[in-house]
Design a protein around this motif. Sequence first.
Motif, short mmCIF file in Angstrom:
data_model
loop_
_atom_site.label_atom_id
_atom_site.label_comp_id
_atom_site.label_asym_id
_atom_site.label_seq_id
_atom_site.Cartn_x
_atom_site.Cartn_y
_atom_site.Cartn_z
N ASP A 59 39.54 57.70 1.59
CA ASP A 59 38.29 58.42 1.32
C ASP A 59 37.10 57.61 1.80
O ASP A 59 36.12 58.17 2.31
N SER A 60 37.17 56.29 1.65
CA SER A 60 36.09 55.43 2.14
C SER A 60 35.97 55.52 3.65
O SER A 60 34.87 55.52 4.20
N VAL A 61 37.13 55.58 4.33
CA VAL A 61 37.12 55.74 5.79
C VAL A 61 36.47 57.06 6.17
O VAL A 61 35.65 57.14 7.10
N VAL A 62 36.82 58.13 5.43
CA VAL A 62 36.22 59.45 5.70
C VAL A 62 34.72 59.41 5.45
O VAL A 62 33.94 60.01 6.19
N GLU A 63 34.30 58.69 4.42
CA GLU A 63 32.88 58.57 4.15
C GLU A 63 32.15 57.85 5.28
O GLU A 63 31.01 58.18 5.61
N VAL A 64 32.81 56.86 5.86
CA VAL A 64 32.23 56.17 7.02
C VAL A 64 32.06 57.15 8.17
O VAL A 64 31.01 57.19 8.84
N LEU A 65 33.09 57.96 8.42
CA LEU A 65 33.01 58.95 9.50
C LEU A 65 31.92 59.97 9.23
O LEU A 65 31.18 60.38 10.13
N LEU A 89 32.24 68.11 11.50
CA LEU A 89 32.93 66.82 11.45
C LEU A 89 33.18 66.40 10.01
O LEU A 89 34.26 65.89 9.67
N ILE A 90 32.19 66.61 9.15
CA ILE A 90 32.34 66.26 7.73
C ILE A 90 33.44 67.11 7.09
O ILE A 90 34.30 66.60 6.35
N ASP A 154 26.56 64.90 3.03
CA ASP A 154 27.02 63.52 3.03
C ASP A 154 26.75 62.87 1.67
O ASP A 154 27.56 62.09 1.17
N SER A 155 25.63 63.21 1.04
CA SER A 155 25.33 62.65 -0.28
C SER A 155 26.32 63.16 -1.32
O SER A 155 26.69 62.43 -2.26
#
Length: 218
Positions: A59-65, A89-90, A154-155
């Motif tokens: 999930d952290s990787v997805v948040e970076v993306l 993309l999100i 994103d938030s």
Amino acid sequence: MSSRQRGSALLTTSRRALLERRIRWIVAATIAYNIVEAVIALTAGRIASSTALVAFGLDSVVEVLSAAAVAWQFASPEPHHRERTAMRLIAFSFFGLAAFVAVDAVRTLIGAAQPDHSPVGIALAAVSLVVMPLLSWYERRTGHELGSASAVADSKQTLMCSFLSAVLLVGLLLNGALGWSWADPVAALVIAGFALREGAEAWRGDACHAREHDSPTP
């Protein structure tokens, strides 16, 4: 145009530039934190065979993306032109996370692996439970002021990370204190459910943006 009107227009332009610059700083901070979070969670998750920790790291990787998509959008002089692509993309990143985590959690539940106690994972979840809501609130507030759907989406993803931190913390504590190994993959499935819901919301936001963009002006 009167001098007062010109001053108002200039103030609006100046305010927009300030908000866009603030978004870029928030996104940079989110990316930096999530890279560290992902490395720790994925490493600790593999060591402890914890599906929930691995899911949290992914999930952290997805948040970076997701944050990178917003950063790419606001790197343009006209960020609204990139809004729809950023939203897609999100959404896709959420769907991918949900699918992978769900499969891995089911494998763990049927006995493919037994998660061990992870003090590192517990500490990470506790820290994220404090940091992520602050980043989310600041980005959401700025995104609403700017009228940016991607920044608000994103938030929400960042806020979801705080919910997932709580879910992860409970799962790891139950597994470590009571030996409830099933709590770990169940926590992972909750994370997958959150990801699926947020992906659907991001996709609906993209559809709304497309309709607004394509609708003829009166």
